[in-house]
Design an enzyme around this catalytic site. Structure first.
Site, PDB file in Angstrom:
ATOM      1  N   LYS A  12       0.855  -1.187   0.000  1.00 49.23           N
ATOM      2  CA  LYS A  12       0.000   0.000   0.000  1.00 49.23           C
ATOM      3  C   LYS A  12       0.890   1.235   0.000  1.00 49.23           C
ATOM      4  CE  LYS A  12      -4.446   1.086   0.229  1.00 49.23           C
ATOM      5  NZ  LYS A  12      -5.410   0.525  -0.740  1.00 49.23           N
ATOM      6  N   THR A  57      -3.852  -5.011   0.622  1.00 42.48           N
ATOM      7  CA  THR A  57      -3.226  -3.712   0.823  1.00 42.48           C
ATOM      8  C   THR A  57      -4.104  -2.814   1.690  1.00 42.48           C
ATOM      9  OG1 THR A  57      -4.139  -2.723  -1.199  1.00 42.48           O
ATOM     10  CG2 THR A  57      -2.045  -3.910  -1.381  1.00 42.48           C
ATOM     11  N   GLN A 212      31.156  18.675  -7.343  1.00 40.77           N
ATOM     12  CA  GLN A 212      31.630  17.352  -6.929  1.00 40.77           C
ATOM     13  C   GLN A 212      32.431  17.433  -5.635  1.00 40.77           C
ATOM     14  OE1 GLN A 212      31.599  18.534 -10.017  1.00 40.77           O
ATOM     15  NE2 GLN A 212      31.465  16.903 -11.575  1.00 40.77           N
ATOM     16  N   ASN A 238      22.649  21.060 -10.033  1.00 40.46           N
ATOM     17  CA  ASN A 238      23.247  22.391  -9.991  1.00 40.46           C
ATOM     18  C   ASN A 238      22.187  23.409 -10.416  1.00 40.46           C
ATOM     19  OD1 ASN A 238      24.914  24.623 -10.022  1.00 40.46           O
ATOM     20  ND2 ASN A 238      26.599  23.566 -11.066  1.00 40.46           N
ATOM     21  N   HIS A 240      21.550  26.472 -11.614  1.00 46.73           N
ATOM     22  CA  HIS A 240      22.375  27.485 -12.260  1.00 46.73           C
ATOM     23  C   HIS A 240      21.796  28.891 -12.085  1.00 46.73           C
ATOM     24  CE1 HIS A 240      24.807  24.411 -14.090  1.00 46.73           C
ATOM     25  NE2 HIS A 240      23.764  23.872 -14.682  1.00 46.73           N
TER      26      HIS A 240
END
Length: 275
Positions: A12, A57, A212, A238, A240
């Protein structure tokens, strides 16, 4: 030609449960989005349609609510308790994966809170198997930005390169991080706060020559402050920020006005491990 069933699980997804702590006039709120996935002796269900080994579920959803009634000490503890229940009570189930997203509400009084839609949240994944939990905790969409102390130079230049070197740039990202615990005797709430703080401090304190490099510093810092953590996995898009050309308006722009681009973006991913 042979055909066979491969790995499988069912469960579920995204049961939203809000638990209010009313032990005093100053209430507390725990807000979780809980997903359960069960695996085990379920081949017959796929191959013949037999459901005698299937826990519905809907029952899994009800279990989440019923267990919340007893209290939620932490997302990690709650996930482990659910995983232990599903694997211990059902002979056909030998592996339970419980993923919990936790949303933080800001307090404005004894019983008044606010929360913005979306944004940063905690995520814990508890895999319960062979009588023990395996716990990974992390966060999603932690937005951080340094307005200076970042550059990007010395990269490969070929016939398709148009990017100019940057010796002073904005560095911004939306952090996705997961840290895996090698043991489970942990103060979960305290550990989460420590890891989140470590990520932010490492981002703040690293003079970045590349995203990095910043990723490694962030992962290493979490490992340094939490001895129970053996690896940290980070995904850093990133975000920008490009300097806007104001010369057409006869204005200079000494690093003051930027355009925040949402795509395309660099995507930096990596894992830092304890050795």
């Amino acid at each position: 030609m042979a055909i066979e069933l491969g790995s499988n699980r069912y469960g579920k997804a995204e049961t939203r449960v809000v638990r209010v702590v009313r032990d005093s006039e100053r209430h507390e709120i725990v807000d979780l989005n809980v997903s359960v996935a069960l695996a085990g002796d379920l081949d017959d269900t796929h191959l013949t349609g037999a459901n005698d080994k299937v826990l519905p579920t809907d029952t899994q959803k009800n279990t989440v609510f019923a267990f919340a009634r007893d209290g939620i000490e932490s997302a990690e503890e709650f996930g482990a308790r659910l995983g232990e229940h599903f694997t211990g009570s059902q002979e056909s189930i030998d592996r339970a994966t419980v993923t919990l997203q936790e949303y933080t509400w800001t307090r404005h009084g004894d019983h008044t809170f606010s929360r913005g839609d979306g944004g940063e949240h905690k995520q814990a994944t508890v895999v319960y198997e062979n009588g023990r939990p395996d716990v990974t905790v992390g966060l999603r969409d932690l937005l951080v930005l340094n307005s200076t102390d970042s550059e990007f130079t010395g990269y490969i230049v070929d016939e398709y390169t148009t990017l100019a070197p940057a010796t002073d740039r904005i560095l911004a990202t939306a952090v996705t991080a997961d840290w895996h615990f090698s043991e489970t005797d942990v103060d979960w709430n305290k550990a989460y706060t420590a890891a989140r703080t470590a990520l932010i401090e490492a981002f703040r304190d690293t003079y970045s020559l590349s995203l990095q490099q910043t990723l490694y510093a962030m992962g290493a810092k979490v490992i340094e402050v939490l001895p129970q953590v053996d690896r940290v996995t980070l995904t850093l898009p990133n975000k920008h920020h490009f300097l806007v050309d104001l010369e057409p308006f006869e204005l200079d722009n000494p690093g003051l006005v930027f355009f925040a681009a949402d795509r395309p973006y660099g995507l930096i991913e990596g894992t830092v491990e304890r050795r």
